[in-house]
Design a protein around this motif. Structure first.
Motif, mmCIF file in Angstrom:
data_model
loop_
_atom_site.group_PDB
_atom_site.id
_atom_site.type_symbol
_atom_site.label_atom_id
_atom_site.label_comp_id
_atom_site.label_asym_id
_atom_site.label_seq_id
_atom_site.Cartn_x
_atom_site.Cartn_y
_atom_site.Cartn_z
ATOM 1 N N PRO B 262 0.823 -1.212 0.000
ATOM 2 C CA PRO B 262 0.000 0.000 0.000
ATOM 3 C C PRO B 262 0.861 1.267 0.000
ATOM 4 C CG PRO B 262 -0.278 -1.242 2.050
ATOM 5 C CD PRO B 262 0.687 -1.994 1.212
ATOM 6 N N ALA B 263 0.278 2.347 -0.535
ATOM 7 C CA ALA B 263 1.026 3.597 -0.696
ATOM 8 C C ALA B 263 1.678 4.033 0.617
ATOM 9 C CB ALA B 263 0.097 4.688 -1.214
ATOM 10 N N ALA B 264 0.960 3.869 1.722
ATOM 11 C CA ALA B 264 1.490 4.348 2.996
ATOM 12 C C ALA B 264 2.727 3.565 3.432
ATOM 13 C CB ALA B 264 0.409 4.255 4.071
ATOM 14 N N SER B 265 2.921 2.361 2.894
ATOM 15 C CA SER B 265 4.062 1.535 3.311
ATOM 16 C C SER B 265 5.203 1.531 2.302
ATOM 17 C CB SER B 265 3.612 0.084 3.519
ATOM 18 O OG SER B 265 2.763 -0.003 4.630
ATOM 19 N N MET B 267 7.483 3.594 1.449
ATOM 20 C CA MET B 267 8.774 4.130 1.839
ATOM 21 C C MET B 267 9.402 3.309 2.952
ATOM 22 S SD MET B 267 9.585 8.084 2.538
ATOM 23 C CE MET B 267 8.617 8.179 3.995
#
Lengths: 88, 554
Positions: B262-265, B267
């Motif tokens: 997911p986008a939040a993970s 990085m």
């Protein structure tokens, strides 16, 4: 080390400066605002923000146990910084 | 339909020959369908809370494939685009387009509208599959598209869009069709996908990759790393980036399960890897840097991984060591390859620093080319240089595409014969490399001003052009930062001016014409751009000026 309000003030000031530079309508950011998904920061800009917090408050922000969902929100950054300061 | 319009619907393709039957040849989609037949109930894809089995994903793909076939009478192009990103929609679009025997053109909803429209116009597609996340973009993109399109959209969006854009046709993705029951008939030369990379002239270059190119890669890598149905693979790369093809098809041709990060993970994915017990990791090396930076990469913290692959940027030796400490049961390999040579074409297994050929100036070697592919390091005249000397890396073999899309001039520049090797076409990468006595290749740098930002190729010349347009000044360049370092942290625009600069309007212009990762972090004003003895901008001197400005707390 200043308290949670000092950290939040510092973060919000950085947000405002960044928003002004790139022409981003910041308004009144809530704690849930995601700094990267909103487009305000890219990943490298986010790293710079953390570095600035660490320099200003002389601490090392530890994100090891942070929830990935809130990690890049205003509240997530402030909480992690304050927690790291207490642990130090 | 006028003749001129009809001719624009027939893209002239660089890599497609006559469709002669090739008995026994299995294209990219056939490998997925074979795994689906062997294990229909196995999980194939996890996106957020949603898990699709092979049977479910195959059904979605074959339904979309049938829908594309049903539109054939009005829109016949070898290529079909999709506007969606890392959603179930997007993955199903990749498979559905391939199931229909077409090549896919991935478009990103976050790319500037002008760039998306340009890619639609250049690629000559007639059909675009739009995910829900791409719908908002249509109002800005469609007016810039030169031809009538047929757009496959979510059912509830059809009427509203049709009323607004009468020129184009909108079809519901839920249209009642009988799913295809046979695989597509493709040849080795049929295009599997067309990607666009940054071009030095400011125009993106189209790179068509054939089924022959991509199955060479996928079959080799899947076998090499022994990917099994029990493996759980990461899906980190954006679908506009060819490394995502590795994620999807190394996984799906093995019957394994793909986990969309997911986008939040993206990085800092440590928690995601642990939560899902991933066994195979593939990302750009920057991710290691971020995780180190956020103190997430603790020794032993990634115990489920058995294989970790990095590609897209120079991998630093200390980062590779830190990753192995966190993932002690994992092999770690550094992969190298340009889009033109399909995903990656050389590999170096990292076992730590031993003071030998495993790294150069702290950057992990790019190793040896895959079996069956060829590499040659040459001087300006095209003659191979001896071991230890730096030259341009040239590549040849079944993974290397035959040329750029509809661009004979650039194709001729980059796809060449080398002296003394008649009949063999080599792709000139523009990468500088050297070979050790043991035959291990080491990455040295670039011949031109191309840099990698989070694995994306960025031509600084293209960014410089946008800065010049946005500032109205001819005296402006783009500089990668830190200057001269293998790992780029940011790009700065530098404008020579005596009257102050309009940072905001310059950055706004850059955002309109460049993808996010290529937009400068900031614009730095200097009094003048110093020139070197050849009358060219002295980039080292500019870098010193920028450093002063940044240190002064710009």
């Amino acid at each position: 080390m200043q308290g949670i309000d000092g950290v939040r003030r510092f973060v919000l000031e950085r947000l405002r400066r960044r928003a002004q530079t790139i022409g981003f309508a910041l308004g009144d950011p809530s704690d849930d605002m995601n700094l990267m998904e909103s487009g305000l920061f890219d990943s490298l800009g986010f790293v710079e923000l953390i570095a600035a917090i660490e320099e200003e408050f002389e601490l090392e922000v530890d994100f090891a146990d942070v929830d990935p969902e809130t990690f890049t929100t205003v509240g997530g950054v402030v909480d992690s910084a304050v927690r790291s300061a207490k642990a130090a | 339909m006028s003749d001129s319009l009809a001719s624009t619907l027939e893209p002239r393709r660089a890599s497609v020959g006559p469709a002669e039957p090739q008995p026994g040849f299995l294209g990219l989609y056939d490998g997925f369908e074979r795994a689906a037949a062997e294990g229909p109930d196995r999980p194939a894809l996890v996106v957020g809370d949603e898990t699709l089995t092979y049977a479910q994903l195959s059904l979605r793909a074959r339904r979309l494939g049938a829908l594309i076939h049903s539109l054939e009478a009005e829109q016949h192009s070898e290529l079909v685009a999709f506007l969606a990103t890392r959603s179930v929609h997007a993955y199903a679009a990749v498979l559905g387009i391939l199931a229909a025997g077409r090549g896919y053109v991935p478009l990103h909803p976050d790319f500037p509208n002008e760039r998306t429209a340009r890619m639609l116009n250049l690629s000559g597609v007639g059909i675009v599959v739009v995910g829900r996340e791409g719908l908002d973009r249509l109002a800005d993109v469609l007016p810039q598209v030169e031809r009538e399109l047929t757009l496959v959209v979510p059912a509830d969006a059809v009427d509203g869009l049709a009323a607004r854009f009468a020129r184009h046709r909108f079809v519901s993705e839920d249209e009642d069709v009988r799913p295809l029951d046979a695989g597509p008939s493709v040849t080795r030369d049929s295009t599997a996908y067309l990607l666009f990379t940054s071009g030095s002239t400011g125009l993106p270059k189209g790179v068509p990759i054939s089924h022959g190119n991509v199955t060479s890669y996928v079959d080799y890598v899947r076998t090499l790393y022994e990917i099994e149905p029990t493996d759980r693979l990461s899906q980190m790369f954006d679908l506009t980036f060819d490394l995502s093809v590795h994620d999807m098809f190394v996984c799906w041709t093995a019957g394994a399960c793909l986990f969309s990060v997911p986008a939040a993970s993206l990085m800092a994915p440590a928690g995601f890897i642990r939560k899902n017990d991933l066994t195979v990791w593939f990302s750009v090396p920057s991710v290691i840097g971020f995780m180190q930076r956020f103190r997430m990469l603790k020794p032993g913290s990634l115990p489920s991984l058995r294989l970790s692959l990095f590609c897209g940027e120079p991998l630093l030796a200390n980062m590779a060591d830190a990753w192995l400490e966190a993932a002690p049961d994992s092999r770690l390999e550094n992969l190298y390859g340009p889009t033109e040579a399909t995903i990656a074409i050389s590999r170096f297994p990292w076992t730590g620093s031993h003071g030998g050929p495993e790294s150069l100036h702290g950057v992990v070697s790019i190793g040896r080319v895959f079996e069956g592919q060829a590499a040659c390091i040459v001087d300006e005249r095209g003659a191979e240089v001896p071991a230890g000397e730096t030259g341009e890396l040239c590549l040849s073999g079944s993974q290397v595409t035959t040329g750029y899309f509809n661009d004979p001039k650039k194709t001729k520049e980059r796809f060449v014969e080398l002296p003394g090797r008649p009949g063999q076409v080599w792709y000139r990468t523009g990468d500088l490399a050297r070979r050790t006595d043991d035959g291990v290749m080491q990455y040295v740098g670039r011949l031109d001003q191309q840099v990698q930002v989070l694995g994306h190729r960025v031509e600084l010349a293209e960014v410089g052009q946008a800065v010049r347009e946005g500032s109205g000044s001819d005296s402006a360049i783009a500089l990668a930062w830190p200057h001269g370092e293998p790992q780029v942290e940011a790009i700065y625009g530098v404008v020579a001016t005596s009257n102050g600069i309009e940072t905001r309007s310059i950055l706004e212009h850059c955002k309109r014409c460049l993808p996010d990762y290529a937009v400068p972090r900031d614009i730095v004003g200097v009094e003048e751009l110093p020139l070197n003895a050849n009358g060219k901008v002295d980039r080292n001197a500019v870098a010193r000026m920028v450093k002063e400005v940044l240190n002064a707390g710009h």
